[in-house]
Design a protein around this motif. Structure first.
Motif, PDB file in Angstrom:
ATOM      1  N   ILE A  75       8.743  -0.326  -1.767  1.00 25.56           N
ATOM      2  CA  ILE A  75       9.413  -1.207  -2.292  1.00 25.56           C
ATOM      3  C   ILE A  75       9.201  -0.553  -3.878  1.00 25.56           C
ATOM      4  O   ILE A  75       8.825   0.735  -3.663  1.00 25.56           O
ATOM      5  N   PRO A  76       9.865  -0.817  -4.384  1.00 27.07           N
ATOM      6  CA  PRO A  76      10.922   0.143  -5.559  1.00 27.07           C
ATOM      7  C   PRO A  76       9.568  -0.032  -6.633  1.00 27.07           C
ATOM      8  O   PRO A  76       8.397  -0.766  -6.735  1.00 27.07           O
ATOM      9  N   GLU A  77      10.498   0.898  -7.893  1.00 32.07           N
ATOM     10  CA  GLU A  77       8.604   0.599  -8.991  1.00 32.07           C
ATOM     11  C   GLU A  77       9.322  -0.646  -9.788  1.00 32.07           C
ATOM     12  O   GLU A  77      10.015  -1.014  -9.780  1.00 32.07           O
ATOM     13  N   ASN A  78       8.079  -1.040 -10.665  1.00 31.64           N
ATOM     14  CA  ASN A  78       8.506  -2.275 -11.193  1.00 31.64           C
ATOM     15  C   ASN A  78       8.208  -3.579 -11.285  1.00 31.64           C
ATOM     16  O   ASN A  78       8.927  -4.526 -11.205  1.00 31.64           O
ATOM     17  N   CYS A  79       8.043  -3.796  -9.487  1.00 29.88           N
ATOM     18  CA  CYS A  79       7.785  -4.822  -8.964  1.00 29.88           C
ATOM     19  C   CYS A  79       6.825  -5.823  -8.675  1.00 29.88           C
ATOM     20  O   CYS A  79       5.765  -5.392  -9.505  1.00 29.88           O
ATOM     21  N   VAL A  80       6.982  -7.487  -9.092  1.00 28.45           N
ATOM     22  CA  VAL A  80       5.509  -8.454  -9.278  1.00 28.45           C
ATOM     23  C   VAL A  80       5.008  -8.568  -8.108  1.00 28.45           C
ATOM     24  O   VAL A  80       5.941  -8.823  -6.785  1.00 28.45           O
ATOM     25  N   ILE A  81       3.604  -7.829  -8.639  1.00 29.42           N
ATOM     26  CA  ILE A  81       3.331  -8.000  -7.032  1.00 29.42           C
ATOM     27  C   ILE A  81       1.872  -9.164  -7.343  1.00 29.42           C
ATOM     28  O   ILE A  81       0.953  -8.714  -8.049  1.00 29.42           O
ATOM     29  N   VAL A  82       1.730  -9.857  -5.910  1.00 28.09           N
ATOM     30  CA  VAL A  82       0.708 -11.188  -6.148  1.00 28.09           C
ATOM     31  C   VAL A  82      -0.114 -11.345  -5.398  1.00 28.09           C
ATOM     32  O   VAL A  82       0.787 -11.261  -3.549  1.00 28.09           O
ATOM     33  N   ALA A  83      -1.342 -11.052  -4.815  1.00 30.87           N
ATOM     34  CA  ALA A  83      -2.335 -10.922  -3.837  1.00 30.87           C
ATOM     35  C   ALA A  83      -1.973 -12.558  -3.013  1.00 30.87           C
ATOM     36  O   ALA A  83      -1.741 -13.708  -4.123  1.00 30.87           O
ATOM     37  N   ILE A  84      -2.198 -12.847  -1.856  1.00 26.35           N
ATOM     38  CA  ILE A  84      -1.653 -14.046  -0.881  1.00 26.35           C
ATOM     39  C   ILE A  84      -3.216 -14.889   0.068  1.00 26.35           C
ATOM     40  O   ILE A  84      -2.446 -15.537   0.463  1.00 26.35           O
ATOM     41  N   SER A  85      -4.005 -13.548   0.158  1.00 29.99           N
ATOM     42  CA  SER A  85      -4.855 -13.909   0.844  1.00 29.99           C
ATOM     43  C   SER A  85      -6.279 -13.712   0.530  1.00 29.99           C
ATOM     44  O   SER A  85      -6.712 -12.746  -0.503  1.00 29.99           O
ATOM     45  N   GLY A  86      -7.126 -14.617   0.764  1.00 30.25           N
ATOM     46  CA  GLY A  86      -8.805 -14.860   0.671  1.00 30.25           C
ATOM     47  C   GLY A  86      -9.101 -15.002  -0.958  1.00 30.25           C
ATOM     48  O   GLY A  86      -8.367 -15.437  -1.621  1.00 30.25           O
TER      49      GLY A  86
END
Length: 621
Positions: free
Chosen positions: A261-272
């Protein structure tokens, strides 16, 4: 050190004895209670505090504590497992029986023990190392600990000094907490918009989204000597990710679903437990399957703006968790709606929040260090501050009030959007004027007439020529001050109602007529000079004429004016507007009537004073 040195010379010039803790203090035992039982009996109004390991503390009613062994005198609790620490407590309490406490008949002696043990806490923590996965110390570690036992007079002075600096620490800690709350308040305030700003699903501003993968753990070719950053949910902590400690190989990227994935993506944790947390990757990377990675369309939204929106939506996301583990999925996240203003507005929001974020980050790092530094400057500040501490004014703080918080929020919104809209009722108090018979006029104090308001956008002392006789009560109730805004209240037609004038002078005793409404400022959000112009706008005039009541005459009430939504630019912008309009106002008159850190590096200073304060020459045997 001056007073301490004097006391040492007086009471123990040849040194002080060192004794084992067990020979000086009385050890207190705790209560056999489980974590489950603590959870069961916990209540907010409990009169007994119960300490467990680490930071676990509850309050409970004594009747609910089985086999309770309550300590009712000041004592020093030794937290012996997990987080190795000592706690001084002077109210009724108990603790899990894996811990122990010490007390003495003299309160000063108990507090002195606390400071000595606290000063040597690293010694105890070092003693706990290597004792299994959970740090733990044995009773012997503290029982056999040798501590200096100076005369009580010396102990008292040391405790006095250190207690006073504890007050400083409490102030700084409170300030840190307040600033965190303040930041969250401003962030949410800035991300709450009027309905004319589009509210769109996140997917509308996402160019591309994907989840990562976890290459098979049993295949060493996917991990050994890997150089490709592999982000896991534990890396996603409302942060910018600049480095990771997990890597995979190029073979893993080629053969599995773990993709770049490129730089500056918005990452959201989706588990637990981590579900709903977000981050921005500042490095090109891969992620595991428990991360949703969103590449933001920069023609529609700024990635940092979307990140802040998701931060503010955490509670909403958490409420959407599904299943026994509490997971999110891509559709739930991408379907979450956020306000999407123009890019220019987004840039301003990001600028403000970036500044606040750095302040909070700096405080998280800097202020605790500052707290520690202040703890360590005990001796240096003794003569300067500790006497005042006894009087309650050791440290002066500019604590924010609700009004100050509101004002700061208003300034931020004005910065971002150019103005803030508030109901007039939140800005002014409204009152009708004086009604008297004609015999009272002609002498007395200045009196603002209907025509004074109708004919003048500004009022000054020299403009008030009428006089009226008033009682002290009337003067107190109907007095006029700089910044008061007057509105014509009634007339034959609606077009003559609601015209305004502003008092620009502090006029002294002065009242106003009953055909006018006085609006007294409750805030300093508006410049008086600005008020002279803002109530002459077409929008306000339309509002007035549509809210007049009609009986035999047209009339306006303070309640009606209070409901008007007034757009308020910043004070600076108000002044700029006033400067421009004043020129036009003067020109028209000429034509028609004749025209708003403290230094670092206190650690060494603290250590010096601490060691001086708690180091004693041993008494020769």
């Amino acid at each position: 050190m001056n007073r301490v040195n004097e006391l040492i010379k007086e009471y123990c010039p040849d040194g002080v004895p060192f004794q084992k803790v067990k020979d000086v203090y009385t050890r207190v035992k705790g209560t056999p209670i489980t974590a489950g039982k603590m959870k069961e009996i916990a209540c907010d109004d409990g009169e007994i505090r119960i300490f467990a390991g680490g930071k676990t503390i509850i309050d409970a009613h004594e009747k609910d504590i089985p086999k309770a062994n309550i300590t009712r005198v000041p004592a020093v609790l030794v937290q012996s497992r997990g987080v190795i620490d000592v706690v001084y407590y002077d109210k009724p309490f108990t603790f899990k029986n894996e811990m122990w406490a010490y007390t003495s008949e003299d309160i000063v002696s108990v507090k002195f023990l606390y400071y000595v043990l606290k000063n040597s806490i690293q010694t105890f923590r070092d003693a706990a190392s290597g004792m299994g996965s959970l740090p733990q110390i044995s009773l012997k570690v503290t029982e056999e600990f040798m501590l200096p036992v100076p005369p009580l007079q010396v102990q008292r002075e040391i405790v006095h000094i250190l207690d006073s600096f504890t007050l400083l620490t409490a102030e700084l800690t409170a300030e840190l907490t307040a600033r965190k709350k303040q930041y969250n308040f401003y962030r949410d305030k800035l991300l709450t918009f009027e309905s004319d700003i589009p509210l769109l699903p996140i997917k509308e501003v996402v160019k591309k989204s994907c989840a990562g993968a976890t290459p098979a753990k049993g295949n060493p070719e996917y991990y050994e000597d890997g150089t490709i950053p592999w982000i896991r949910t534990q890396d996603v902590r409302f942060n910018e990710i600049t480095e990771v400690d997990s890597f995979i190989t190029e073979k893993a990227v080629e053969e599995t679903a773990a993709k770049w994935i490129p730089e500056n993506c918005v990452i959201v944790a989706i588990s637990g437990a981590t579900a709903g947390r977000c981050a921005i990757n500042k490095i090109k990377a891969t992620t595991n399957q428990h991360c949703l990675n969103m590449q933001i369309d920069n023609e529609k939204a700024l990635y940092k703006y979307v990140y802040y929106c998701i931060c503010s939506k955490q509670d909403e996301l958490i409420s959407k968790k599904q299943g026994a583990r509490g997971d999110l999925n891509s559709s739930l996240i991408l379907g979450t709606k956020i306000p999407v203003p123009k890019l220019e507005i987004q840039k301003k929001i990001v600028h403000v929040l970036d500044n606040f974020e750095s302040i909070c980050s700096d405080l998280n790092i800097g202020l605790p260090a500052e707290i520690e530094a202040r703890q360590k400057q005990y001796e240096y500040y003794r003569d300067l501050l500790l006497t005042f501490a006894e009087k309650g004014n050791t440290i002066l703080t500019d604590r924010q009030t609700d009004r100050q918080t509101e004002l700061s929020a208003i300034k931020l919104i004005q910065y971002v959007f150019g103005y803030v809209t508030l109901p007039m009722g939140s800005l002014f108090d409204f009152r009708n004027g004086l009604s008297k018979g004609k015999d009272f006029f002609g002498s007395g104090i200045p009196f603002i007439r209907y025509t004074d308001v109708y004919n003048n956008r500004f009022l000054k002392r020299e403009d008030i020529t009428a006089l009226v006789e008033c009682t002290p009560t009337e003067i107190e109730k109907l007095g006029v001050h700089r910044g008061d805004v007057f509105f014509t209240r009634t007339s034959e037609t609606a077009e003559d109602v609601g015209w305004s004038s502003v008092m620009l002078d502090d006029i002294g005793d002065c009242v106003f007529n009953g055909f006018a409404i006085k609006a007294t400022p409750k805030t300093n959000y508006l410049l008086p000079e600005y008020c002279a112009f803002c109530f002459a706008t077409e929008d306000f005039r339309k509002y007035v004429t549509s809210h007049c009541a009609f009986t035999t005459r047209a009339s306006l009430t303070g309640k009606a004016i209070a409901e008007y939504q007034l757009a308020i630019p910043s004070i600076k912008k108000q002044q700029e507007t006033v400067n421009v309009l004043n020129k036009f106002h003067s020109l028209c008159n000429d034509l028609s009537a004749g025209l708003p850190a403290e230094i670092e590096a206190r650690q060494k200073q603290y250590e010096y004073y601490r060691d001086k304060l708690l180091s004693f020459k041993k008494l020769p045997k």
